[in-house]
Design an enzyme around this catalytic site. Structure first.
Site, PDB file in Angstrom:
ATOM      1  N   LYS A  10      -1.959   0.712 -25.418  1.00  0.00           N
ATOM      2  CA  LYS A  10      -2.246   1.168 -26.780  1.00  0.00           C
ATOM      3  C   LYS A  10      -0.946   1.356 -27.575  1.00  0.00           C
ATOM      4  CE  LYS A  10      -6.709   3.299 -25.620  1.00  0.00           C
ATOM      5  NZ  LYS A  10      -6.708   3.455 -24.140  1.00  0.00           N
ATOM      6  N   TYR A  61       0.861  -1.176   0.000  1.00  0.00           N
ATOM      7  CA  TYR A  61       0.000   0.000   0.000  1.00  0.00           C
ATOM      8  C   TYR A  61       0.899   1.229   0.000  1.00  0.00           C
ATOM      9  CZ  TYR A  61      -4.859  -1.473   0.455  1.00  0.00           C
ATOM     10  OH  TYR A  61      -6.117  -1.949   0.195  1.00  0.00           O
ATOM     11  N   ARG A  90      -1.351  -1.976 -18.939  1.00  0.00           N
ATOM     12  CA  ARG A  90      -2.618  -1.250 -18.841  1.00  0.00           C
ATOM     13  C   ARG A  90      -2.534  -0.291 -17.654  1.00  0.00           C
ATOM     14  NH1 ARG A  90      -6.583  -2.830 -22.035  1.00  0.00           N
ATOM     15  NH2 ARG A  90      -8.080  -1.723 -20.731  1.00  0.00           N
ATOM     16  N   ASP A 126      -6.398  14.482 -24.160  1.00  0.00           N
ATOM     17  CA  ASP A 126      -6.358  13.057 -23.868  1.00  0.00           C
ATOM     18  C   ASP A 126      -5.683  12.389 -25.067  1.00  0.00           C
ATOM     19  OD1 ASP A 126      -6.835  10.359 -23.575  1.00  0.00           O
ATOM     20  OD2 ASP A 126      -8.958  10.574 -23.078  1.00  0.00           O
ATOM     21  N   THR A 131      -3.170   6.809 -21.617  1.00  0.00           N
ATOM     22  CA  THR A 131      -2.954   5.458 -21.130  1.00  0.00           C
ATOM     23  C   THR A 131      -1.509   5.089 -21.420  1.00  0.00           C
ATOM     24  OG1 THR A 131      -3.756   4.609 -23.249  1.00  0.00           O
ATOM     25  CG2 THR A 131      -5.329   4.679 -21.421  1.00  0.00           C
ATOM     26  N   GLU A 177      -0.428   4.848  -0.602  1.00  0.00           N
ATOM     27  CA  GLU A 177      -1.173   6.080  -0.841  1.00  0.00           C
ATOM     28  C   GLU A 177      -0.290   7.296  -0.608  1.00  0.00           C
ATOM     29  OE1 GLU A 177      -2.528   3.514   0.720  1.00  0.00           O
ATOM     30  OE2 GLU A 177      -4.705   3.423   0.431  1.00  0.00           O
TER      31      GLU A 177
END
Length: 472
Positions: free
Chosen positions: A274, A65, A280, A242, A271, A67
């Site tokens: 692609k 974790y 991903r 984008d 992203t 954060e």
């Protein structure tokens, strides 16, 4: 041990470990490799990540974790995550020439949400705090907070329409962005199928949006981001791009100058799969004026960072900085243009008359089909595509009148312009021999023809092995 043997050993061992716990999952993973090796993948948003990228995701970083962001975590023991995130951001800023990179978003939608909320925080929240003399929203009274929340809900966005090639996350009602913003669309010139910049300028002047969004998921041409920034400046809007679909063409220096969004936009999202050929995930690029807000993406809208995916992003971005990636990006466009030319020469209608990027949009209404019928008929024949709306689509967004195809994945496999012409022939054969059968979804196609085309597709791919260094 050679790289070839190392990669095979790594994947074999991984599958053996998985099979010992749940053999059905191991079998599905192995079958996916077989299926991808045997089919013509023309999904414009898909690619093949390198073995190094894939292996970077399967490690102990998944257990953490983390954060927060580098040096400011809500959990202890994140020093290795800090290293991974810093290396990924270092490669991203160097690759795209951006002052700041935030590599935590889990997807393109997440990256867009981070960007939208960063813009709102900068343009709406910060002035509201200054007005009442408070340092942060926790210091506001209930009445002040209610007024700010009301202000958040009254902002306007101008984005590309779905049928012109825009994306759901650019302010459309089925997506949360359409609930966050009052949205209007700009489109394309019906005569050319290309962006109507005069119409965009007029719409911006009349609507006066807080945000203008550039970028697309099914637009086959370059976009002049210099003009779009000028329009944004004229109306005082934040210009966001984008570039999820064409990030690899920016990284590979195919899109430069007016067609590179990074120097022109206030904030850029993407992203990392692609055309960029990574894992991903998502990413946000921006200047220092938005960096602090962007870095609050977790916990603002994101859950804990996927540290193992950030490690794979770092590997993919390092690969994209190599000189050979520029050659790869150039060949993507060459292949896309060859595919468009091959289809056109056989009588197909290609939206906008061609392509400048990685994708081609085919109007299958000219074959008497809906996009859904065409998509399934091609899939029956070993050609993987997806149905897509076209400008002024009479069949709507579900059945559609178009098929979107892209060349990033097959270019990764090494196919060239000659193979694109063969693929155009195979596609035209299937589409011209398919007929509607009573509904917008049903169709008739001779199974023998589908089998023959599928065999031809497999034979075409035989000379271009996928993950040739991996044997299971």
């Amino acid at each position: 041990m050679s790289a070839l043997n190392a990669e095979s050993t790594a994947f074999r061992a991984a599958l053996e470990v998985v099979r010992a716990v749940e053999p059905r999952i191991a079998d599905a993973i192995a079958q996916e490799l077989t299926d991808q090796r045997e089919s013509l993948k023309l999904i414009a948003s898909e690619n093949y990540a390198s073995p190094a990228v894939l292996l970077a995701m399967g490690n102990w970083l998944s257990d953490k974790y983390a954060e927060g962001t580098i040096g400011r975590r809500f959990y202890a023991g994140c020093q290795n995550v800090d290293t991974v995130e810093a290396v990924a951001a270092e490669h991203a800023t160097a690759l795209f020439g951006a002052p700041h990179a935030y590599v935590q978003p889990h997807s393109g939608i997440d990256a867009n949400l981070v960007a939208y909320w960063a813009i709102l925080a900068d343009r709406v929240e910060a002035p509201a705090l200054a007005k009442v003399g408070k340092r942060n929203v926790n210091d506001m009274t209930d009445a002040e907070w209610a007024e700010l929340r009301q202000a958040f809900g009254n902002q306007r966005m101008l984005g590309m329409s779905l049928d012109a090639g825009g994306h759901l996350t650019h302010g459309f009602r089925p997506n949360i962005s359409g609930k966050m913003f009052d949205q209007r669309s700009y489109g394309v010139d019906p005569a050319t199928g290309q962006i109507d910049y005069d119409g965009l300028r007029a719409a911006a002047a009349e609507f006066k949006p807080l945000v203008i969004v550039g970028g697309y998921s099914a637009y086959p041409r370059k976009v002049n981001f210099r003009i779009m920034r000028e329009i944004a400046d004229e109306v005082g809007a934040t210009f966001m791009v984008d570039m999820a679909h064409f990030a690899g063409l920016v990284a590979g220096k195919v899109f430069t100058g007016d067609f590179d969004p990074v120097p022109h936009a206030h904030i850029v999202t993407t992203t990392t799969h692609k055309s960029l050929r990574g894992p991903r995930g998502g990413m946000v690029l921006c200047g220092p004026e938005l960096a602090d807000q962007v870095d609050r993406g977790c916990p603002m809208v994101l859950g804990g960072p996927l540290s193992h995916v950030m490690s794979a992003k770092a590997v993919a971005l390092a690969e994209a900085r190599r000189p050979e990636f520029q050659d790869y990006a150039r060949r993507i466009v060459e292949n896309s243009q060859a595919l468009a030319a091959g289809l056109t020469s056989r009588g197909a209608t290609v939206v906008s008359g061609g392509t400048d990027n990685h994708l081609v949009l085919i109007d299958v209404d000219k074959y008497g089909l809906t996009g859904r019928q065409a998509e399934q008929a091609l899939l029956d024949s070993g050609i993987v595509t997806n149905r897509n709306s076209i400008p002024q689509d009479p069949n709507g967004a579900w059945y559609t009148s178009g098929i979107r195809v892209g060349t990033p994945a097959l270019t990764t496999r090494g196919l060239g312009t000659g193979e694109m012409d063969v693929i155009a022939e195979l596609m035209h054969t299937v589409l011209s021999q398919t007929s509607p059968a009573g509904s917008k979804a049903k169709y008739d196609l001779d199974p023998a023809l589908a089998e023959r085309v599928s065999k031809q597709a497999t034979e075409l791919l035989a000379d271009f092995p996928l993950y040739g260094s991996v044997t299971l």
